[in-house]
Design a protein around this motif. Structure first.
Motif, short mmCIF file in Angstrom:
data_model
loop_
_atom_site.label_atom_id
_atom_site.label_comp_id
_atom_site.label_asym_id
_atom_site.label_seq_id
_atom_site.Cartn_x
_atom_site.Cartn_y
_atom_site.Cartn_z
N SER A 297 0.74 -1.10 -0.11
CA SER A 297 0.02 0.12 -0.02
C SER A 297 0.91 1.36 -0.11
N GLU A 339 -7.18 1.58 -0.71
CA GLU A 339 -7.72 0.40 0.28
C GLU A 339 -8.71 0.70 1.16
N ASP A 424 -5.85 -0.77 -4.90
CA ASP A 424 -5.42 -1.50 -3.86
C ASP A 424 -6.75 -2.29 -3.13
#
Ligand code: ATP
Ligand code: ATP
Ligand code: MG
Ligand code: MG
Lengths: 506, 294, 333, 333
Positions: A297, A339, A424
Motif C-alpha cells: 500500500s 484500500e 489497492d
C-alpha cells in the motif's frame, strides 16, 4: 443437531427509502458454523447488527434462551454471550491492544475506586494474541498497527468474551492466506468447544472450509440454505446472484506492450532502506501480492503522490516523471483506488454524482462554474456501466452498501483517461457477482492499453486475474511470476522471502 | 538603575483618559531623576488583573503606587497589603476604607451634579432623557448617575433608563439609534463614558435630530469637543487626568522624602471637574492639543 | 431556498410580527434602515466565518483583526494622510495576509484552527494595543480627506445603507462561488472528508488556506465599514467577541462546526435573526443587562428548533420510503 | 511523565532561568508564592476544561459561570447571611447542575458542544448581570462570617497558598480518575471514537455528560476561590475570557481538540507555563499592552515546538520499527 441457541424471527428493517431486511428468520445452534453469504447490500451486516444490538429492527423478534426480545442493546447482546467482529473496524487508536480487547469489560481493582487492572488485562490478552499468531504485543498501541493487524485485534476481542456465539462480519477481508488459515483453525477449535459462529465472507473458499451450513440473503430476503454436504462454489454463486459465473480470468485481447510504468530503485517511507524495482506494461494486469505489512500500500501511495518518495525514479510511457502530489499523478493519468474507501475513496455524505466528478470537476465547468447537467449525465452513464445499485445518482454514497460504494470509487476514475491504474484491494468486501464485473472492467481497460497494478491479499484473485504477478517482501520485490508458474505455493514462497529455485531444490 | 526607587501608576483599564494621565506621570518623572516611574495598564479591567499587577509590583520592589481600583469597595485587603509595604495613593476612584495615604482625583458625584445642571439648563421645560454607559458595575458610572439624579431632582427632567454596551462602540451607537426610534419625544441624551458622547453625536446627526435632542457628555473626546463647537452638544464635564498623574507621582515622592504636610485632613485632594461648553471649547481644544502633542 | 432557510425566514417573520405588534415602530422606515445597516455590518464578516466553518475550521480572531486593522487604517488615513484608496487597499491586503498566515499554519504546520486563531485573537489585539499605546484612535479633525470613502461605507443610496448593499453584493458573489463554482464544491468536499478530497487530486491545503484568506479579506472590508460606523477604535475593546457573533450567525444559519454544511443564504438569515433580536431588546425596553441572555436563548432555541425540524423531515422521508416499498398501500394516507 | 510533559517542564525551566537572570526577584519567595497562588487558581478549572476537551468537546462558558456562581455565592453569603458551608455546597451543586444541562443538551439533544457552551457563555453572563442589576458585589464589611472559608481559600499553610494545595489535591484525584480508573479509560475511548465506544457497550452519553459535570464542579470550586482572590465580582467583566486561558493551558499541555488525548500532568504544566509568562511580562517591564501578544506567541511557539518534537519522535519510532523488522541489522546505527 442440538437445540437452537438463538433465533431471529421475521426480522424486518427499513431505512429511509430502503428495505434492508424483510421477513428474515434464522436460528443458530450450539457449536455450529453458519456461513452467511449474499451480494453487496443484501443485508448481511444489517442482520448481524440487529443480533449484536447495534441496530433496532423495525419489526420481528429475537429469541435467546427462549426469551423473546423486540430489540437488543449492545450490553444485552454481550450479556447473552454474543460477540461481534464488525466489518468496519471499531478500535481506539489512542489505547493499546489489551485496552481495546477489554474495552467496556475491564478487569477491576481498587474496590469502589473502580480502577483498571492493567497488568491482569495484559496477562489475559497475551494468550489470545498467541492463539491468533500475531506479531504484536498486548501493550502495543493500536495506532502503530496496520489494518490487517487491527482486524485481528477485533477477533481477539471476540475470543476474549468467552462468547456462545461469535459473529464475524468479513473478518478476513484484509488478511492474506496465512493469517486466514490461522483464523480458520481457531474457528474449528471454537466450534469443538461448542461456540457457534456466524461467518460472513465474500471469499467462498473460506466458507467452504469452515461452514456447517450456508444461508444466503438476496435483496434483504432469505433465498436459500445449503447443508454441509451441498456446499460448493457453483451452488453458492447461483444462490447469491441467481446465475452461474464464468471463470475469473479473461485473457487479454492483445499482447502487453512496453511503455507502461517503470519504477527503479524507489524507496518508500515504510521501508526507507529497501528499494523497489518493477514495471507494469501497457495492457497487462500486474498482480502485486505479499504478506500483510509488506509495503504494497505504501508503494501505491508513493506512486500516487500521497507519500513522498525517498529516492529512485518513476518512468511513465518512457518519460521520467516526478509525482509530488495526487494532482501530479492524476494529471499524468496515474489513478489510485485506495484500500480504505470510506476514509480515502469517497466523500460519504456527498451524492454519487459529486463523488464521480470530483477528481475531474474542471472538465464539467465553464468559467469556474459547474455545469450540473453535464456532471449528472456522466454520473448516470458511469453508474449504469458499473451497475451501481441505487435509486438515482443524487443518492448520498453513505447509504450504499460496501460493494456499491467501491463501484462508485471505480466510476470516479473510469470517467477519465487512465494510463496507470493502481487498485489497492479492489474487491475487498465485494460480492462475487460484482467482483466478476470489476475484473471484466479491469480487463477492458487493459485492452485499451492501460497499465494496471492490482494489489491484492486474496490469493484466488491474484492468481485468477493477473497476467503476471509481482511479490513483495519487506518493502522490496522478491520475485515475479509468469502465468505458467502461478501457484499458491510459489506466491507464498516469495512472500515469505525465499527464492523460488531454492524452494524447488528442497 | 536598580538603585532607583520605583513609583508606579496603575490604571483601571485601557483608555485615552489614561493617556493624558500618563503625560502627567511623565512630567513628574522628569522632575524626579531619583525615581523610576512605571505606568501600568491592566490587560483587562478586572480586580483580578489589578491584583496580579500589584503582587508583581511588590515582588519587584516598590516604593509607592497610585492606583485607580477597579472595585474600590472590595479591594481593601489587597490595598492594605500594598499599603503595608509601600506608599499607597488612590486616584480616579477612591477606596476610603483602605489604609491609603490619600486620594487624588475627581469627585464623580460632583461631576454628575455638574452634568445635571447642564441638563437642566438645556431643558428648561423638562423632558425625558436617556443615559448611556459602558458598564454600570464601575463605581464612577454609578456615582455619575447618582450625581445627575441628585441635580435634576425636583425638575421636570426624567431619566428613563440607562443603556449599557460593554464598551462595544457599535453597540453603543445602535443603542442610541434604537432609543431615538423607541422614544421619538426624547429630549436629552447623556453619555457617561468618554466614547458614549461621540456615538450619541453621530447617531443623532444621522437621524437628522441635531439640535432637537440635547446632548450632554463627560470627558474630552475630540468628537465631543467638535460637537460642542458646532452646537450639537450642549457641553461636557471634563476631569483633569493630567493632574492625577502628575500630582500622584510628585506627592508620593514628596511623602517618601518625609514631607507629609500636604495631606489634607480628609485625605482627599479633589482635582476639580470643569464644564466645557461653547464659551470655552476653543481654548480647551488648544490646550488639549498642546498636552497630547509629544 | 432550502427548507432550513425557510424555517429561519419564518422564525424571523414571526418574531418581527410579534415585536411590531407590541411596538409598531419596529417596522418604521428609520428602524428598518438602522437594522439593515447593522445587518450589513455583521453579515459581511459572518459570511467569511461561514466559509471557514464549512472547511471544518474556525476563525476566532475576527474581532481582534478589527482592532488591529482598524487602528492601522486610521493611522494610515488620519495620521499619515495617505489617500483613502491606498489605505483601503492596504487594509484589504492586510486582512488577506492575516488569513494567509492562518492558512499556512493550519495546512502546512498542521496546527488546529482553534489554536491558531486563538493565538491570532491574542496577538492581534495585543499588537493593536501596543501600536496605539492603548489610546483610542479616531478621525479627529481630519475626516475630510476620506469623504468619498465615508460616503461609500456609511452613506445611503435611495435610503438604503451602503453596508446593506455591500452585503447583498458580497453575498451574491459568495453564493455563486460557494454553490456553483468548482472552488465551492471543493470546499464542501474538503470540509466533509479532507482525505478523500486529497485522494481525488484536490489540493486541500490550498482550498482551506483560500477560505481563511477570503475570511481575512471580508474581515478587512468589515473593519473599514465598522470604523466608519463607530468613527473611532479603542484597541482594547473594539470588536471584542465579534467572532462569536459571526459563529453564532453561521451556526444559526445551518453551518455545522463539523464542516461540510452551510449556505450563504443561511448565514445571512442567521445574521438577520441576531440583529432583529438585538433590536427588539431595545425596542421592547428589555434591560440591556439581559441582552446577552436573550441572545443566548435565541441561539439555543434556534438550533433546537432546527434539530426538531430535521428530525421531522427525516421521519417524513422514511415514511415516504416505506410507502414506496409498499406501492399497493393507499397513497392517500 | 511522558515525553510531552518533559518538554514542557524543560521549556518552563528555561524561561524561568532566563527571567531569573534578568530579574532575580523572579525566584524570590514572595514572587514564587504569588505565582503558586495563581497557578492554583487557574489550574483548577483548566483541569475540568481538559476533561471536556478529551471527550472531543469544548466548554466555553467557564468565565460566565464564574460571574453567575460568583454573584450568587456573594448573595447567599453576604446579603442573605447563609452559613458558608451551605453556600459553598450550593455553588458546587450549581456548577454540577450547569454542567449537567450542558451534558444533557449535548448528548440527548445532540447539539454541538461549541454551540451549547457558547449559549451558556451568553446566558450565564446575562443572568449574572440581570441578577445584580449590573452592580459589583463584594464582601463589603461583612466578610467576617466567612472567616474560615476565607482562610481555607485564600490563606496559606507553611507558606504555601491553599489554592496551590487545592490544585495538587484535585490534580492527584483527577490523575487517578483519568489515568487509572475505568471512567478515565472510557473518556479516552469516547473521545477518540464515540461510535466504537457505543458498539463496545459503553454508555457514551453518560461518560460525556459526566465530564461536563466534573468540569462544572471544578468551575464552581474555582468560582469560590476566585471570589476570595478578588473579593468582589463585577458581573460584566468577572471571568471574561477565562475559558480561553483554560483551553490554552489544556492545549499547551497536550490535549487535542479532536479528543482522546491529554493528561492531567500536561494540563497542570500548561497552566504553569501560562502563569510564568504572565508573571514575566510584569517583572521584565514589558508594556502590559503587549501581554496578550506575548501570551499568544507563547502558545503558538509551544504548539509548534510540540509538533516538531512529535515529528522527531515518530521518525524515531519508525526507525525502531524498521530495525526491529530486520534484527540482523546493526543496532548501533
Ligand atoms: N444507515 C443506513 N441508512 C440507510 N440505508 C442503509 C443503512 N445501512 C445499510 N443500509 C442499506 O441496507 C442494505 C443492506 O446493507 P448491508 O450493509 O447489511 O449489506 P451487506 O450484505 O452487509 O453488504 P456488503 O457485502 O457490501 O457488506 C443496503 O441497501 C444499504 O444501502
Ligand atoms: N508513514 C510511515 N512511516 C513509517 N512506517 C510506515 C508508514 N506507513 C506505513 N508504514 C509501515 O510500513 C509497513 C507497510 O505498510 P503497507 O500498508 O504499505 O503494507 P501492505 O502490504 O499494504 O499491508 P496491508 O495489507 O496491511 O495493507 C507497515 O508495517 C506500516 O506500519
Ligand atoms: Mg456488510
Ligand atoms: Mg495494503
Amino acid at each position: 443437531m442440538s437445540e437452537s441457541l438463538l433465533e431471529l424471527r421475521s426480522i424486518t428493517k427499513t431505512y429511509p427509502g430502503v428495505t434492508a431486511l424483510s421477513d428474515v428468520s434464522l436460528s443458530v445452534a450450539r457449536g455450529e458454523v453458519v456461513g452467511l453469504i449474499g451480494e453487496n447490500g443484501a443485508g448481511k451486516s444489517t442482520l448481524m447488527k440487529v443480533l449484536g444490538g447495534v441496530v433496532a429492527p423495525s419489526s420481528g423478534r429475537i429469541v435467546i434462551d427462549d426469551v423473546e426480545h423486540a430489540r437488543l442493546t449492545v450490553p444485552d447482546a454481550m450479556r447473552a454471550g454474543i460477540a461481534f467482529v464488525h466489518q468496519e473496524l471499531n478500535l481506539f487508536e489512542n489505547l493499546d491492544v489489551a485496552a481495546n480487547v477489554y474495552i467496556g469489560r475491564e478487569p477491576l481493582t481498587g474496590g469502589p475506586l473502580r480502577l483498571v487492572d492493567t497488568a491482569r488485562m495484559r496477562a489475559l490478552v497475551a494468550p489470545l494474541l498467541a492463539r491468533l499468531g500475531v506479531d504484536y504485543r498486548a501493550d502495543t498501541p493500536v495506532a502503530a498497527l496496520s489494518i490487517a493487524q487491527r482486524q485481528r485485534v477485533e477477533i481477539a476481542k471476540a475470543l476474549s468474551l468467552d462468547a456462545r456465539v461469535i459473529i464475524m462480519d468479513e473478518p478476513t477481508s484484509s488478511l492474506t492466506i496465512t493469517e486466514t488459515n490461522r483464523l480458520l483453525e481457531v474457528i474449528a477449535d471454537l466450534r469443538a468447544h461448542g461456540v457457534a459462529i456466524i461467518y460472513i465472507s465474500h471469499r467462498l473458499d473460506e466458507i467452504k472450509i469452515c461452514a456447517d451450513r450456508v444461508v444466503c440473503l438476496r435483496d434483504g430476503r432469505m433465498v436459500g440454505a445449503l447443508a454441509r454436504e451441498e456446499i460448493d462454489h457453483a451452488r453458492m454463486i447461483r444462490m447469491m446472484i441467481g446465475r452461474d459465473l464464468k471463470s475469473l480470468y479473461l485473457p487479454p485481447q492483445r499482447p502487453a506492450e512496453p511503455g507502461g510504468c517503470d519504477v527503479e530503485a524507489l524507496r518508500t517511507i515504510a521501508f526507507p532502506d529497501r528499494q523497489v524495482a518493477l514495471s507494469v506494461r501497457r495492457g497487462e494486469i500486474l498482480g502485486l501480492a505479499g504478506l500483510v505489512g509488506s509495503g504494497r500500500s505504501t508503494l501505491a501511495r508513493t506512486l500516487f503522490g500521497i507519500d513522498p518518495p525517498l529516492g529512485g525514479s518513476i518512468t511513465l510511457g518512457g518519460e521520467p516523471i516526478e509525482v509530488r502530489s495526487p494532482r501530479d499523478a492524476i494529471a499524468r493519468g496515474i489513478y489510485l483506488i485506495p484500500e480504505d474507501r470510506k476514509r480515502s475513496g469517497l466523500v460519504l455524505e456527498m451524492s454519487i454524482t459529486f463523488n464521480v466528478t470530483l477528481p475531474d470537476l474542471w472538465r464539467y465547468a465553464r468559467l469556474g462554474l459547474v455545469d450540473a447537467g453535464a456532471e449528472q449525465k456522466t454520473a448516470e452513464i458511469q453508474s449504469r456501466r458499473l451497475a451501481v445499485k441505487t435509486p438515482n445518482v443524487q443518492t448520498p454514497a453513505i447509504s450504499l452498501s460496501g460493494g456499491n460504494q467501491q463501484k462508485v470509487v471505480l466510476a470516479k476514475w473510469l470517467a477519465m483517461r487512465p494510463r496507470l491504474i493502481i487498485l489497492d484491494e479492489p474487491t475487498r468486501g465485494i460480492d462475487v457477482g460484482a467482483k466478476g464485473e470489476i475484473y471484466a472492467l479491469m480487463r477492458e481497460l487493459a485492452d485499451q492499453g492501460v497499465a494496471i497494478l492490482m494489489i491484492s491479499s486474496d490469493m484466488e484473485e491474484v492468481i485468477g486475474v493477473s497476467d503476471r504477478i509481482a511479490v513483495m517482501h519487506e518493502g522490496a520485490i522478491s520475485g515475479f511470476l509468469e502465468r505458467a508458474d502461478f501457484s499458491e505455493h510459489n506466491v507464498l514462497q516469495l512472500a515469505i522471502g525465499q527464492k523460488l529455485h531454492a524452494a524447488a531444490e528442497a | 538603575a536598580q538603585q532607583k526607587k520605583t513609583l508606579a501608576f496603575v490604571t483601571n483599564a485601557a483608555a485615552d483618559f489614561w493617556t493624558i494621565a500618563r503625560r502627567g506621570t511623565e512630567k513628574a518623572a522628569k522632575e524626579l531623576p531619583d525615581f523610576e516611574v512605571k505606568f501600568l495598564v491592566p490587560s483587562e479591567s478586572t480586580p483580578a488583573d489589578q491584583k496580579r499587577i500589584l503582587d508583581d509590583l511588590l515582588a519587584g520592589g516598590l516604593a509607592g503606587v497610585a492606583i485607580s481600583p477597579v472595585n474600590p469597595a472590595n479591594s481593601t485587603e489587597i490595598l492594605n497589603k500594598v499599603a503595608s509595604q509601600a506608599v499607597l495613593f488612590t486616584t480616579d476612584s477612591d477606596a476610603p476604607q483602605s489604609n491609603r495615604v490619600m486620594y487624588v482625583g475627581t469627585d464623580n458625584v460632583a461631576a454628575g451634579v455638574q452634568a445635571g445642571e447642564l441638563i437642566k439648563k438645556a431643558l428648561p421645560n423638562g423632558g425625558k432623557i436617556m443615559l448611556f454607559v459602558g458598564t454600570m458595575d464601575n463605581a464612577n458610572a454609578r456615582e455619575r448617575v447618582e450625581g445627575i439624579k441628585k441635580a435634576i431632582a425636583g425638575s421636570k427632567v426624567e431619566v428613563i433608563d440607562v443603556r449599557t454596551d460593554n464598551i462595544d462602540f457599535v453597540r453603543a451607537k445602535s443603542n442610541v439609534e434604537d432609543t431615538l426610534t423607541k422614544y421619538p419625544d426624547i429630549a436629552g441624551l447623556v453619555g457617561l463614558y468618554s466614547y458614549n458622547t461621540p456615538q450619541i453625536y453621530e447617531a443623532v446627526k444621522a437621524a437628522g435630530k441635531a439640535g432637537k435632542v440635547k446632548i450632554i457628555g463627560f470627558d474630552e473626546d475630540q468628537a465631543t469637543l467638535r460637537g460642542i463647537s458646532d452646537g450639537t452638544i450642549e457641553g461636557t464635564v471634563v476631569q483633569q487626568p493630567f493632574e492625577f498623574g502628575y500630582q500622584s507621582i510628585r506627592l508620593m515622592a514628596k511623602y517618601i522624602a518625609g514631607d507629609k504636610s500636604f495631606i489634607p485632613a480628609n485625605k482627599l485632594m479633589i482635582v476639580p471637574t470643569k464644564i466645557i461648553d461653547k464659551s470655552n471649547v476653543a481654548e480647551f481644544q488648544t490646550m488639549m492639543k498642546e498636552m497630547l502633542r509629544k | 431556498m432550502g427548507k432550513k432557510e425557510l424555517g429561519l425566514v419564518l422564525l424571523i417573520l414571526v418574531i418581527g410580527a410579534v415585536t411590531a405588534t407590541i411596538n409598531p415602530r419596529f417596522i418604521s422606515a428609520v428602524n428598518l434602515v438602522n437594522m439593515a445597516n447593522l445587518i450589513g455590518l455583521y453579515g459581511l464578516f459572518s459570511i467569511g466565518e461561514g466559509l471557514v466553518i464549512i472547511t471544518g475550521g474556525i476563525e476566532l480572531s475576527i474581532g481582534s483583526m478589527f482592532a488591529l486593522l482598524g487602528v492601522v487604517f486610521l493611522d494610515l488615513l488620519v495620521e499619515r494622510g495617505i489617500p483613502w484608496p491606498v489605505a483601503l487597499g492596504a487594509i484589504l491586503l492586510g486582512g488577506v495576509a492575516l488569513g494567509a498566515i492562518h492558512g499556512f499554519l493550519i495546512t502546512r504546520m498542521k496546527l488546529q484552527p482553534f489554536v491558531v486563531t486563538l493565538c491570532g485573537l491574542l496577538i492581534y489585539r495585543g499588537a493593536a494595543r501596543y501600536y496605539t499605546n492603548d489610546a483610542t484612535m479616531g478621525f479627529g479633525y481630519g475626516n475630510e480627506g476620506s469623504g468619498t470613502l465615508a460616503w461609500l461605507t456609511a452613506g445611503r443610496s435611495f435610503g438604503v445603507p451602503h453596508t446593506f448593499i455591500a452585503l447583498l453584493i458580497v453575498a451574491a458573489i459568495m453564493a455563486v462561488v460557494l454553490h456553483k463554482s468548482v472552488y465551492g464544491r471543493y470546499l464542501y468536499a474538503v470540509g466533509k472528508n479532507e482525505e478523500a478530497a486529497r485522494f481525488s487530486g484536490i489540493n486541500a491545503d490550498r482550498v482551506i488556506a483560500a477560505a481563511y484568506m477570503i475570511s481575512g479579506l471580508l474581515a478587512g472590508l468589515s473593519a473599514v465599514f465598522i470604523v466608519f460606523y463607530t468613527n473611532s477604535v479603542s484597541p482594547s475593546s473594539h470588536g471584542n467577541f465579534y467572532e462569536l457573533y459571526a459563529i453564532a450567525a453561521a451556526v444559526l444559519g445551518g453551518c455545522s462546526l463539523r464542516g461540510g454544511e452551510g449556505s450563504i443564504l443561511g448565514i445571512v438569515h442567521g445574521t438577520i435573526l441576531l440583529q432583529v433580536q438585538q433590536n427588539l431588546v431595545n425596542l421592547l425596553g428589555i434591560p440591556s443587562s439581559l441582552n446577552f441572555a436573550v441572545m443566548g436563548t435565541v441561539i439555543l432555541a434556534g438550533v433546537l428548533a432546527d434539530r426538531e425540524l430535521q428530525k421531522r423531515r427525516m421521519a417524513a422521508v422514511a415514511n415516504m420510503g416505506a410507502k414506496a416499498a409498499r406501492p399497493a398501500a393507499a397513497v392517500a394516507a
